[in-house]
Design a protein around this motif. Structure first.
Motif, PDB file in Angstrom:
ATOM      1  N   ASN A  87       0.880  -1.271  -0.037  1.00 13.76           N
ATOM      2  CA  ASN A  87       0.017  -0.045  -0.029  1.00 13.76           C
ATOM      3  C   ASN A  87       0.850   1.205   0.036  1.00 13.76           C
ATOM      4  O   ASN A  87       0.653   2.081  -0.687  1.00 13.76           O
ATOM      5  CB  ASN A  87      -0.803  -0.116   1.336  1.00 13.76           C
ATOM      6  N   GLY A 147      -7.494  -2.363  -6.000  1.00 14.95           N
ATOM      7  CA  GLY A 147      -8.354  -2.802  -5.161  1.00 14.95           C
ATOM      8  C   GLY A 147      -8.292  -4.337  -5.044  1.00 14.95           C
ATOM      9  O   GLY A 147      -8.484  -5.052  -4.208  1.00 14.95           O
ATOM     10  N   ALA A 207      -5.423   0.682   1.333  1.00 15.76           N
ATOM     11  CA  ALA A 207      -5.123   0.705  -0.243  1.00 15.76           C
ATOM     12  C   ALA A 207      -5.247   2.039  -0.773  1.00 15.76           C
ATOM     13  O   ALA A 207      -4.637   2.216  -2.106  1.00 15.76           O
ATOM     14  CB  ALA A 207      -6.154  -0.308  -0.686  1.00 15.76           C
ATOM     15  N   PHE A 208      -6.234   2.936  -0.223  1.00 18.21           N
ATOM     16  CA  PHE A 208      -6.387   4.056  -1.043  1.00 18.21           C
ATOM     17  C   PHE A 208      -6.246   5.535  -0.324  1.00 18.21           C
ATOM     18  O   PHE A 208      -6.159   6.284  -1.167  1.00 18.21           O
ATOM     19  CB  PHE A 208      -8.250   3.994  -1.549  1.00 18.21           C
ATOM     20  N   GLY A 225      -5.672  -5.728  -2.879  1.00 20.72           N
ATOM     21  CA  GLY A 225      -6.229  -5.937  -1.438  1.00 20.72           C
ATOM     22  C   GLY A 225      -7.163  -6.839  -1.141  1.00 20.72           C
ATOM     23  O   GLY A 225      -7.396  -7.837  -0.071  1.00 20.72           O
ATOM     24  N   SER A 226      -8.273  -7.194  -2.013  1.00 21.17           N
ATOM     25  CA  SER A 226      -9.286  -8.349  -1.917  1.00 21.17           C
ATOM     26  C   SER A 226      -8.553  -9.543  -2.097  1.00 21.17           C
ATOM     27  O   SER A 226      -8.931 -10.528  -1.094  1.00 21.17           O
ATOM     28  CB  SER A 226     -10.094  -7.893  -3.071  1.00 21.17           C
ATOM     29  N   VAL A 254      -8.968  -1.761   5.395  1.00 25.33           N
ATOM     30  CA  VAL A 254      -8.399  -2.312   4.187  1.00 25.33           C
ATOM     31  C   VAL A 254      -8.401  -1.197   3.204  1.00 25.33           C
ATOM     32  O   VAL A 254      -7.651  -0.763   2.074  1.00 25.33           O
ATOM     33  CB  VAL A 254      -8.699  -3.517   3.669  1.00 25.33           C
ATOM     34  N   VAL A 255      -9.721  -0.596   2.914  1.00 23.79           N
ATOM     35  CA  VAL A 255      -9.929   0.475   2.021  1.00 23.79           C
ATOM     36  C   VAL A 255      -8.828   1.670   2.247  1.00 23.79           C
ATOM     37  O   VAL A 255      -8.336   2.424   1.606  1.00 23.79           O
ATOM     38  CB  VAL A 255     -11.158   1.030   2.132  1.00 23.79           C
ATOM     39  N   PRO A 306     -12.215  -3.324  -0.993  1.00 18.68           N
ATOM     40  CA  PRO A 306     -11.462  -2.535  -1.786  1.00 18.68           C
ATOM     41  C   PRO A 306     -11.813  -2.598  -3.317  1.00 18.68           C
ATOM     42  O   PRO A 306     -11.469  -1.927  -4.326  1.00 18.68           O
ATOM     43  CB  PRO A 306     -10.215  -3.497  -1.739  1.00 18.68           C
ATOM     44  N   THR A 307     -12.552  -3.942  -3.645  1.00 16.12           N
ATOM     45  CA  THR A 307     -12.697  -3.928  -5.215  1.00 16.12           C
ATOM     46  C   THR A 307     -13.910  -2.824  -5.367  1.00 16.12           C
ATOM     47  O   THR A 307     -13.996  -2.232  -6.508  1.00 16.12           O
ATOM     48  CB  THR A 307     -13.302  -5.281  -5.537  1.00 16.12           C
TER      49      THR A 307
END
Length: 415
Positions: free
Chosen positions: A37, A55, A242-243, A58-59, A238-239, A365-366
Protein backbone atom coordinates in the motif's frame (compact mmCIF):
# COMPACT_ATOMS: atom_id res chain seq x y z
CA UNK A 1 8.39 -23.87 33.62
CA UNK A 2 7.51 -26.91 31.55
CA UNK A 3 5.23 -27.45 28.64
CA UNK A 4 2.75 -29.33 30.76
CA UNK A 5 2.08 -26.54 33.27
CA UNK A 6 -1.55 -25.77 33.83
CA UNK A 7 -3.17 -22.79 32.17
CA UNK A 8 -2.82 -19.63 34.18
CA UNK A 9 0.31 -20.78 36.01
CA UNK A 10 2.70 -18.75 33.85
CA UNK A 11 4.92 -16.30 35.67
CA UNK A 12 4.42 -12.58 35.17
CA UNK A 13 7.81 -12.52 33.42
CA UNK A 14 6.73 -15.11 30.85
CA UNK A 15 3.38 -13.39 30.31
CA UNK A 16 5.23 -10.18 29.41
CA UNK A 17 7.72 -12.05 27.23
CA UNK A 18 4.98 -13.89 25.34
CA UNK A 19 2.94 -10.76 24.68
CA UNK A 20 6.08 -8.89 23.59
CA UNK A 21 7.17 -11.58 21.12
CA UNK A 22 3.69 -12.01 19.63
CA UNK A 23 3.30 -8.23 19.44
CA UNK A 24 6.63 -7.95 17.58
CA UNK A 25 5.73 -10.78 15.21
CA UNK A 26 2.36 -9.30 14.29
CA UNK A 27 4.02 -5.92 13.81
CA UNK A 28 6.45 -7.44 11.32
CA UNK A 29 3.58 -9.26 9.64
CA UNK A 30 1.76 -5.96 9.13
CA UNK A 31 4.97 -4.29 7.95
CA UNK A 32 5.00 -6.85 5.12
CA UNK A 33 1.24 -6.67 4.51
CA UNK A 34 1.15 -2.86 4.31
CA UNK A 35 4.33 -2.51 2.26
CA UNK A 36 2.37 -2.80 -1.00
CA UNK A 37 0.00 0.00 0.00
CA UNK A 38 2.75 2.47 0.91
CA UNK A 39 4.72 1.61 -2.23
CA UNK A 40 1.67 1.75 -4.52
CA UNK A 41 2.33 5.34 -5.74
CA UNK A 42 5.58 3.92 -7.20
CA UNK A 43 4.22 0.53 -8.33
CA UNK A 44 1.00 1.67 -10.01
CA UNK A 45 2.57 3.80 -12.76
CA UNK A 46 5.42 1.33 -13.45
CA UNK A 47 3.14 -1.69 -13.80
CA UNK A 48 0.24 0.29 -15.33
CA UNK A 49 -2.36 -0.77 -12.74
CA UNK A 50 -5.91 0.58 -12.75
CA UNK A 51 -7.67 1.55 -9.52
CA UNK A 52 -9.77 -1.59 -9.88
CA UNK A 53 -6.61 -3.71 -10.03
CA UNK A 54 -5.26 -1.90 -6.96
CA UNK A 55 -8.46 -2.86 -5.14
CA UNK A 56 -8.24 -6.46 -6.37
CA UNK A 57 -4.77 -6.82 -4.86
CA UNK A 58 -6.19 -5.89 -1.46
CA UNK A 59 -9.17 -8.18 -1.98
CA UNK A 60 -6.98 -11.13 -2.93
CA UNK A 61 -4.94 -10.98 0.26
CA UNK A 62 -8.06 -10.56 2.36
CA UNK A 63 -9.69 -13.61 0.78
CA UNK A 64 -6.85 -16.01 1.54
CA UNK A 65 -6.25 -14.32 4.91
CA UNK A 66 -9.87 -15.09 5.81
CA UNK A 67 -9.67 -18.71 4.75
CA UNK A 68 -6.47 -19.17 6.74
CA UNK A 69 -7.92 -17.44 9.82
CA UNK A 70 -10.86 -19.84 9.95
CA UNK A 71 -9.00 -23.03 9.05
CA UNK A 72 -5.74 -22.42 10.96
CA UNK A 73 -7.63 -21.21 14.05
CA UNK A 74 -9.65 -24.44 14.04
CA UNK A 75 -6.53 -26.51 13.31
CA UNK A 76 -4.63 -24.98 16.24
CA UNK A 77 -7.50 -25.79 18.64
CA UNK A 78 -7.67 -29.34 17.31
CA UNK A 79 -3.94 -30.17 17.25
CA UNK A 80 -2.59 -27.87 19.96
CA UNK A 81 0.43 -27.09 17.72
CA UNK A 82 0.17 -23.32 18.00
CA UNK A 83 3.88 -22.54 18.13
CA UNK A 84 4.82 -24.49 15.00
CA UNK A 85 1.92 -23.02 13.03
CA UNK A 86 3.06 -19.47 13.85
CA UNK A 87 6.65 -20.33 12.96
CA UNK A 88 5.77 -21.73 9.54
CA UNK A 89 3.43 -18.83 8.80
CA UNK A 90 6.11 -16.26 9.66
CA UNK A 91 8.67 -17.86 7.38
CA UNK A 92 6.25 -18.05 4.44
CA UNK A 93 5.06 -14.42 4.62
CA UNK A 94 8.70 -13.29 4.65
CA UNK A 95 9.31 -15.18 1.40
CA UNK A 96 6.20 -13.57 -0.10
CA UNK A 97 7.71 -10.13 0.38
CA UNK A 98 10.65 -11.16 -1.79
CA UNK A 99 8.28 -12.50 -4.47
CA UNK A 100 6.41 -9.17 -4.45
CA UNK A 101 9.67 -7.39 -5.20
CA UNK A 102 10.25 -9.65 -8.21
CA UNK A 103 6.80 -9.01 -9.71
CA UNK A 104 6.76 -7.88 -13.35
CA UNK A 105 3.02 -7.44 -13.71
CA UNK A 106 -0.38 -7.59 -12.06
CA UNK A 107 -0.76 -11.39 -12.12
CA UNK A 108 2.57 -12.09 -10.42
CA UNK A 109 1.82 -9.48 -7.77
CA UNK A 110 -1.64 -11.01 -7.33
CA UNK A 111 -0.14 -14.47 -6.77
CA UNK A 112 2.24 -13.13 -4.14
CA UNK A 113 -0.63 -11.45 -2.28
CA UNK A 114 -2.75 -14.63 -2.35
CA UNK A 115 0.07 -16.66 -0.81
CA UNK A 116 0.84 -13.94 1.74
CA UNK A 117 -2.77 -13.97 2.91
CA UNK A 118 -2.67 -17.74 3.38
CA UNK A 119 0.46 -17.47 5.51
CA UNK A 120 -0.63 -14.49 7.61
CA UNK A 121 -4.32 -15.17 8.27
CA UNK A 122 -3.89 -17.72 11.04
CA UNK A 123 -1.27 -15.82 13.03
CA UNK A 124 -3.57 -13.53 14.98
CA UNK A 125 -6.25 -16.03 16.14
CA UNK A 126 -3.48 -18.33 17.38
CA UNK A 127 -1.63 -15.45 19.06
CA UNK A 128 -4.75 -14.26 20.86
CA UNK A 129 -5.61 -17.80 21.95
CA UNK A 130 -2.13 -18.11 23.48
CA UNK A 131 -2.54 -14.77 25.26
CA UNK A 132 -6.01 -15.71 26.54
CA UNK A 133 -4.56 -18.96 27.91
CA UNK A 134 -1.52 -17.42 29.62
CA UNK A 135 -2.45 -13.90 30.78
CA UNK A 136 -4.51 -13.14 33.88
CA UNK A 137 -8.16 -12.32 33.00
CA UNK A 138 -8.03 -8.89 34.64
CA UNK A 139 -5.31 -7.84 32.18
CA UNK A 140 -6.70 -9.70 29.16
CA UNK A 141 -8.13 -6.72 27.29
CA UNK A 142 -4.93 -4.70 27.52
CA UNK A 143 -2.72 -7.72 26.70
CA UNK A 144 -4.73 -8.51 23.58
CA UNK A 145 -4.68 -4.85 22.59
CA UNK A 146 -0.89 -4.78 22.86
CA UNK A 147 -0.55 -8.08 20.97
CA UNK A 148 -2.67 -6.98 18.03
CA UNK A 149 -2.25 -3.22 17.83
CA UNK A 150 1.01 -2.00 19.35
CA UNK A 151 3.50 -3.76 17.08
CA UNK A 152 1.30 -3.63 14.00
CA UNK A 153 0.78 0.09 14.52
CA UNK A 154 4.38 1.05 15.20
CA UNK A 155 5.99 -1.23 12.62
CA UNK A 156 3.18 -1.76 10.11
CA UNK A 157 1.73 1.73 10.02
CA UNK A 158 4.36 4.20 11.32
CA UNK A 159 7.78 2.70 10.63
CA UNK A 160 6.80 1.07 7.33
CA UNK A 161 6.05 4.25 5.32
CA UNK A 162 8.95 6.16 6.88
CA UNK A 163 11.40 3.37 5.98
CA UNK A 164 9.99 1.96 2.76
CA UNK A 165 9.16 5.21 0.94
CA UNK A 166 12.70 6.68 1.33
CA UNK A 167 14.19 3.33 0.21
CA UNK A 168 11.88 3.34 -2.81
CA UNK A 169 12.86 6.92 -3.66
CA UNK A 170 16.57 6.14 -3.37
CA UNK A 171 16.87 2.54 -4.58
CA UNK A 172 13.52 1.56 -6.11
CA UNK A 173 10.40 -0.12 -4.76
CA UNK A 174 11.68 -3.64 -5.48
CA UNK A 175 14.58 -3.27 -3.05
CA UNK A 176 12.13 -1.99 -0.44
CA UNK A 177 10.25 -5.31 -0.66
CA UNK A 178 13.47 -7.30 -0.35
CA UNK A 179 14.49 -5.47 2.82
CA UNK A 180 10.98 -5.93 4.27
CA UNK A 181 11.51 -9.72 4.28
CA UNK A 182 14.42 -9.70 6.74
CA UNK A 183 12.64 -8.91 10.06
CA UNK A 184 10.28 -11.89 9.70
CA UNK A 185 13.19 -14.32 9.71
CA UNK A 186 14.49 -12.79 12.93
CA UNK A 187 11.05 -12.96 14.55
CA UNK A 188 10.68 -16.64 13.64
CA UNK A 189 13.99 -17.39 15.37
CA UNK A 190 12.90 -15.58 18.56
CA UNK A 191 9.59 -17.45 18.70
CA UNK A 192 11.36 -20.77 18.19
CA UNK A 193 13.77 -20.00 21.04
CA UNK A 194 11.50 -18.50 23.68
CA UNK A 195 7.81 -19.40 23.21
CA UNK A 196 6.57 -22.46 25.13
CA UNK A 197 4.16 -24.87 23.46
CA UNK A 198 1.38 -25.48 26.02
CA UNK A 199 -1.00 -28.37 26.26
CA UNK A 200 -4.54 -27.11 25.72
CA UNK A 201 -7.26 -27.66 28.34
CA UNK A 202 -9.56 -30.64 27.68
CA UNK A 203 -12.15 -29.93 25.02
CA UNK A 204 -15.70 -29.71 26.41
CA UNK A 205 -17.88 -32.76 25.82
CA UNK A 206 -21.03 -31.91 23.89
CA UNK A 207 -24.29 -33.03 25.45
CA UNK A 208 -26.49 -35.42 23.43
CA UNK A 209 -28.55 -33.47 20.91
CA UNK A 210 -26.49 -30.30 21.26
CA UNK A 211 -25.21 -28.32 18.30
CA UNK A 212 -21.89 -29.30 16.66
CA UNK A 213 -19.02 -27.31 18.28
CA UNK A 214 -18.38 -25.10 15.25
CA UNK A 215 -22.08 -24.27 14.88
CA UNK A 216 -22.38 -23.67 18.63
CA UNK A 217 -19.54 -21.13 18.50
CA UNK A 218 -20.86 -19.49 15.33
CA UNK A 219 -24.36 -19.08 16.81
CA UNK A 220 -23.17 -17.27 19.96
CA UNK A 221 -24.70 -13.78 19.94
CA UNK A 222 -21.47 -11.90 20.57
CA UNK A 223 -19.63 -13.90 17.93
CA UNK A 224 -22.30 -12.89 15.41
CA UNK A 225 -22.17 -9.23 16.44
CA UNK A 226 -18.37 -9.20 16.35
CA UNK A 227 -18.41 -10.84 12.91
CA UNK A 228 -20.72 -8.10 11.62
CA UNK A 229 -18.45 -5.47 13.15
CA UNK A 230 -15.48 -7.16 11.51
CA UNK A 231 -17.15 -7.01 8.09
CA UNK A 232 -17.71 -3.25 8.35
CA UNK A 233 -14.53 -2.21 10.12
CA UNK A 234 -12.11 -4.51 8.29
CA UNK A 235 -13.61 -3.01 5.12
CA UNK A 236 -12.86 0.45 6.56
CA UNK A 237 -9.32 -0.60 7.41
CA UNK A 238 -8.30 -2.19 4.12
CA UNK A 239 -9.89 0.55 2.03
CA UNK A 240 -7.95 3.14 4.03
CA UNK A 241 -4.69 1.24 3.62
CA UNK A 242 -5.21 0.68 -0.11
CA UNK A 243 -6.55 4.08 -1.15
CA UNK A 244 -5.68 6.78 1.41
CA UNK A 245 -2.12 7.23 0.03
CA UNK A 246 -3.68 7.74 -3.41
CA UNK A 247 -6.33 10.11 -2.00
CA UNK A 248 -3.61 12.22 -0.37
CA UNK A 249 -1.25 12.29 -3.35
CA UNK A 250 -3.59 12.29 -6.35
CA UNK A 251 -6.75 13.96 -4.99
CA UNK A 252 -5.46 16.33 -2.31
CA UNK A 253 -2.08 17.12 -3.88
CA UNK A 254 0.25 16.09 -1.04
CA UNK A 255 3.77 14.98 -1.92
CA UNK A 256 4.68 11.31 -1.49
CA UNK A 257 6.81 12.26 1.52
CA UNK A 258 4.03 14.25 3.25
CA UNK A 259 1.53 11.49 2.52
CA UNK A 260 3.91 8.98 4.09
CA UNK A 261 4.10 11.09 7.27
CA UNK A 262 0.31 11.36 7.48
CA UNK A 263 -0.02 7.60 7.08
CA UNK A 264 2.62 7.20 9.78
CA UNK A 265 0.40 9.25 12.12
CA UNK A 266 -2.20 6.50 11.78
CA UNK A 267 0.33 4.06 13.15
CA UNK A 268 1.10 6.29 16.11
CA UNK A 269 -2.61 6.66 16.88
CA UNK A 270 -3.13 2.91 16.64
CA UNK A 271 -0.10 2.21 18.84
CA UNK A 272 -1.32 4.57 21.57
CA UNK A 273 -4.98 3.61 21.39
CA UNK A 274 -4.25 -0.07 20.81
CA UNK A 275 -3.67 -0.64 24.51
CA UNK A 276 -5.33 2.44 26.05
CA UNK A 277 -8.75 1.73 24.53
CA UNK A 278 -8.85 -1.97 25.53
CA UNK A 279 -7.55 -1.02 28.99
CA UNK A 280 -10.35 1.54 29.21
CA UNK A 281 -12.82 -1.20 28.30
CA UNK A 282 -11.47 -3.35 31.17
CA UNK A 283 -12.75 -0.62 33.49
CA UNK A 284 -15.78 0.88 31.71
CA UNK A 285 -16.99 -2.15 29.76
CA UNK A 286 -16.53 -3.44 26.22
CA UNK A 287 -19.88 -2.22 24.82
CA UNK A 288 -19.80 1.54 25.60
CA UNK A 289 -16.17 1.88 24.57
CA UNK A 290 -16.73 0.05 21.30
CA UNK A 291 -19.81 2.11 20.42
CA UNK A 292 -18.13 5.44 21.10
CA UNK A 293 -14.85 4.76 19.35
CA UNK A 294 -16.50 3.21 16.29
CA UNK A 295 -18.44 6.44 15.80
CA UNK A 296 -15.20 8.43 15.90
CA UNK A 297 -14.18 6.68 12.67
CA UNK A 298 -16.06 9.32 10.64
CA UNK A 299 -13.43 11.94 11.55
CA UNK A 300 -10.64 10.61 9.31
CA UNK A 301 -12.44 10.41 5.92
CA UNK A 302 -14.26 13.70 6.43
CA UNK A 303 -11.00 15.43 7.37
CA UNK A 304 -9.07 13.88 4.47
CA UNK A 305 -11.73 15.03 2.01
CA UNK A 306 -12.80 18.42 3.34
CA UNK A 307 -10.04 19.93 5.51
CA UNK A 308 -7.82 22.56 3.83
CA UNK A 309 -5.84 23.84 6.81
CA UNK A 310 -2.29 23.37 8.04
CA UNK A 311 -0.42 20.10 7.66
CA UNK A 312 -0.05 19.75 11.45
CA UNK A 313 -3.80 20.17 11.90
CA UNK A 314 -4.42 17.48 9.29
CA UNK A 315 -2.07 15.20 11.23
CA UNK A 316 -4.15 15.81 14.37
CA UNK A 317 -7.31 14.92 12.44
CA UNK A 318 -5.70 11.71 11.24
CA UNK A 319 -4.69 10.82 14.80
CA UNK A 320 -8.17 11.48 16.21
CA UNK A 321 -9.92 9.68 13.36
CA UNK A 322 -7.77 6.59 13.73
CA UNK A 323 -8.29 6.24 17.50
CA UNK A 324 -11.15 3.84 16.72
CA UNK A 325 -8.51 1.31 15.68
CA UNK A 326 -8.10 0.57 19.39
CA UNK A 327 -11.29 -1.49 19.38
CA UNK A 328 -10.04 -3.99 16.78
CA UNK A 329 -8.50 -6.43 19.27
CA UNK A 330 -11.71 -6.21 21.29
CA UNK A 331 -14.17 -7.34 18.62
CA UNK A 332 -11.67 -9.65 16.92
CA UNK A 333 -10.34 -11.34 20.03
CA UNK A 334 -11.28 -10.20 23.52
CA UNK A 335 -15.08 -10.32 23.27
CA UNK A 336 -15.22 -13.59 21.26
CA UNK A 337 -12.75 -15.23 23.68
CA UNK A 338 -14.82 -14.10 26.68
CA UNK A 339 -18.04 -15.37 25.08
CA UNK A 340 -17.14 -19.03 24.43
CA UNK A 341 -15.41 -21.96 26.13
CA UNK A 342 -11.62 -21.34 26.39
CA UNK A 343 -10.86 -24.51 24.41
CA UNK A 344 -12.74 -23.00 21.44
CA UNK A 345 -11.31 -19.49 21.68
CA UNK A 346 -9.15 -19.71 18.55
CA UNK A 347 -12.12 -21.09 16.60
CA UNK A 348 -14.31 -18.15 17.67
CA UNK A 349 -11.63 -15.63 16.82
CA UNK A 350 -10.92 -17.34 13.51
CA UNK A 351 -14.60 -17.12 12.56
CA UNK A 352 -14.76 -13.40 13.35
CA UNK A 353 -11.52 -12.60 11.56
CA UNK A 354 -12.32 -14.86 8.63
CA UNK A 355 -15.82 -13.51 8.04
CA UNK A 356 -14.52 -9.95 8.38
CA UNK A 357 -11.77 -10.53 5.86
CA UNK A 358 -13.99 -12.35 3.35
CA UNK A 359 -16.99 -10.03 3.35
CA UNK A 360 -15.22 -6.84 4.39
CA UNK A 361 -11.64 -7.19 3.27
CA UNK A 362 -12.32 -8.97 -0.02
CA UNK A 363 -15.31 -7.03 -1.30
CA UNK A 364 -14.60 -3.52 -0.03
CA UNK A 365 -11.33 -2.74 -1.87
CA UNK A 366 -12.79 -3.90 -5.17
CA UNK A 367 -15.95 -1.84 -4.57
CA UNK A 368 -13.82 1.17 -3.59
CA UNK A 369 -11.69 0.77 -6.70
CA UNK A 370 -14.73 0.56 -8.97
CA UNK A 371 -16.31 3.60 -7.30
CA UNK A 372 -13.05 5.53 -7.72
CA UNK A 373 -12.82 4.65 -11.42
CA UNK A 374 -16.43 5.78 -11.88
CA UNK A 375 -16.74 8.79 -9.55
CA UNK A 376 -13.23 9.77 -8.47
CA UNK A 377 -11.22 9.11 -5.32
CA UNK A 378 -13.59 11.21 -3.19
CA UNK A 379 -16.00 8.25 -3.33
CA UNK A 380 -13.56 6.36 -1.08
CA UNK A 381 -14.00 8.89 1.73
CA UNK A 382 -17.80 8.73 1.65
CA UNK A 383 -17.64 4.93 1.68
CA UNK A 384 -15.53 5.09 4.86
CA UNK A 385 -18.07 7.39 6.54
CA UNK A 386 -20.89 4.93 5.78
CA UNK A 387 -18.88 2.00 7.15
CA UNK A 388 -18.16 3.80 10.45
CA UNK A 389 -21.80 4.73 10.96
CA UNK A 390 -22.93 1.18 10.20
CA UNK A 391 -20.42 -0.23 12.69
CA UNK A 392 -21.70 2.08 15.41
CA UNK A 393 -25.23 0.73 15.04
CA UNK A 394 -24.03 -2.88 15.12
CA UNK A 395 -21.93 -2.32 18.27
CA UNK A 396 -25.07 -1.38 20.19
CA UNK A 397 -26.14 -5.06 20.07
CA UNK A 398 -23.11 -6.33 22.05
CA UNK A 399 -23.57 -8.22 25.31
CA UNK A 400 -21.13 -7.03 27.99
CA UNK A 401 -18.27 -9.44 28.77
CA UNK A 402 -15.62 -7.43 30.68
CA UNK A 403 -14.84 -9.51 33.82
CA UNK A 404 -14.39 -6.46 36.06
CA UNK A 405 -17.65 -4.86 34.96
CA UNK A 406 -19.59 -8.11 35.35
CA UNK A 407 -18.12 -8.63 38.82
CA UNK A 408 -19.22 -5.14 39.89
CA UNK A 409 -22.71 -5.73 38.51
CA UNK A 410 -22.91 -9.03 40.36
CA UNK A 411 -21.84 -7.38 43.62
CA UNK A 412 -24.54 -4.72 43.24
CA UNK A 413 -27.27 -7.22 42.39
CA UNK A 414 -29.59 -8.26 45.22
CA UNK A 415 -28.86 -11.77 46.49
Amino acid sequence: MGANDAAGSASRRYQILLVSLLCLNFGILFFDRNALNFLMPFIQPELGLSYTEVGLLGSALSLTWALAAIFVGWLSDKTGKRKILILVSTLIFSVCSVVSGLATGFLMLLGARLLMGLSEGGVMPISHAMVAHEVEPKHRGMAMGVTQNLGSSILGSSVAPLVLVPIALAYGWRNAFFIAAIPGLISALLIWLFVIERKLPPRPVSAPGSKPPLLEVASERNVIVCALLAILLVAYLVVTWAFMPLVLVQLRGYSESDAAWLMAVLGIASAVCGFLVPALSDRLGRRPVMVGFTLSGVILPLGALLFDGAFVAMAVIFFAGWAFNGIFPMFMATVPAESVDPARAATAMGIVMGVGEVLGGVLAPTIAGSLSDAYGLQAVCWLLVALALGGTLVALALRETAPGVLARRSALSPA
